[in-house]
Design an enzyme around this catalytic site. Structure first.
Site, PDB file in Angstrom:
ATOM      1  CB  ALA A  86      -0.925   0.003   1.216  1.00  0.00           C
ATOM      2  CB  VAL A  87       1.908   3.640  -2.408  1.00  0.00           C
ATOM      3  CG1 VAL A  87       2.626   4.984  -2.432  1.00  0.00           C
ATOM      4  CG2 VAL A  87       2.872   2.509  -2.755  1.00  0.00           C
ATOM      5  CB  ILE A  88      -1.169   5.747   2.263  1.00  0.00           C
ATOM      6  CG1 ILE A  88      -1.756   4.321   2.319  1.00  0.00           C
ATOM      7  CG2 ILE A  88      -2.170   6.785   2.752  1.00  0.00           C
ATOM      8  CD1 ILE A  88      -2.083   3.817   3.700  1.00  0.00           C
ATOM      9  CD  GLU A  91       1.324  17.244   5.183  1.00  0.00           C
ATOM     10  OE1 GLU A  91       2.239  18.091   5.230  1.00  0.00           O
ATOM     11  OE2 GLU A  91       0.536  17.044   6.110  1.00  0.00           O
ATOM     12  CB  THR A  92       6.463  14.881  -0.054  1.00  0.00           C
ATOM     13  OG1 THR A  92       6.488  13.451   0.047  1.00  0.00           O
ATOM     14  CG2 THR A  92       6.677  15.513   1.315  1.00  0.00           C
ATOM     15  CG  HIS A  94       8.381   9.437  -1.211  1.00  0.00           C
ATOM     16  ND1 HIS A  94       9.595   9.136  -1.776  1.00  0.00           N
ATOM     17  CD2 HIS A  94       8.029   8.351  -0.473  1.00  0.00           C
ATOM     18  CE1 HIS A  94       9.970   7.927  -1.398  1.00  0.00           C
ATOM     19  NE2 HIS A  94       9.033   7.430  -0.611  1.00  0.00           N
ATOM     20  NE  ARG A 133      -8.998   0.470  -4.273  1.00  0.00           N
ATOM     21  CZ  ARG A 133      -7.961   0.836  -5.010  1.00  0.00           C
ATOM     22  NH1 ARG A 133      -7.250   1.895  -4.688  1.00  0.00           N
ATOM     23  NH2 ARG A 133      -7.621   0.148  -6.077  1.00  0.00           N
TER      24      ARG A 133
END
EC number: 2.5.1.78
Length: 164
Positions: A86-88, A91-92, A94, A133
């Site tokens: 999971a990539v959440i 604020e950047t 990245h 999900r």
């Protein structure tokens, strides 16, 4: 297989019997990753893949998944591979880098080693979306891996039986 107006149609095949599946899971956002894994392995076994034919390895994060997939692919032991993580969004920038580069890495490994890779790396705006999900996506990756493994096997058999 069925014929439609003289066109050979290869039907989807979700029979996991006899297939060997490799899974690489990110430990970053571990609760979501483990939710994906639980749903994935439950669906794999429901569709006939034996637990002894499922190999799991974990890596620190999504960017490390392609390297581990490559090593599994090099072993020539697996019919399909699955990437879970999971990539959440933060604020950047990245988030975009990790999401794009991990997906690009999966595709590159699949093409280089001619092995299906089911992408179960969620990319979401927040943890609630990821949690919502994870069960469906985990099961979906299992179905994709099995269907694509069987398709590749069928196409390989057709290629070998074709007149030269």
């Amino acid at each position: 297989m069925s014929y439609y107006d003289n066109i050979l149609e290869i039907d989807s095949n979700l029979d996991g019997n006899g297939l060997c599946i490799g899974i690489v899971m990110s430990r970053f956002n571990i609760d979501v990753s483990e939710g994906l894994l639980g749903a994935c392995t439950a669906e794999l076994t429901r569709l006939g893949v034996q637990e002894a034919d499922i190999v799991l390895t974990t890596v620190p994060g999504a960017l490390e998944i392609p390297v581990a997939l490559q090593k599994l692919a090099e072993s020539d032991r697996f019919d399909a591979l699955i990437a879970l993580g999971a990539v959440i969004r933060g604020e950047t920038y990245h988030f975009e880098v990790v999401a794009n580069e991990s997906a690009r890495g999966l595709a590159a490994v699949g093409r280089e080693y001619n092995i299906p890779i089911a992408n179960g790396i969620l990319t979401t705006d927040d943890e609630d979306q990821a949690t919502a999900r994870m069960a469906e996506k985990g099961g979906e990756t299992a179905r994709v891996a099995i269907e694509m493994a069987n398709l590749v096997l069928t196409l390989d058999e057709m290629d070998q039986s074709a007149p030269t």
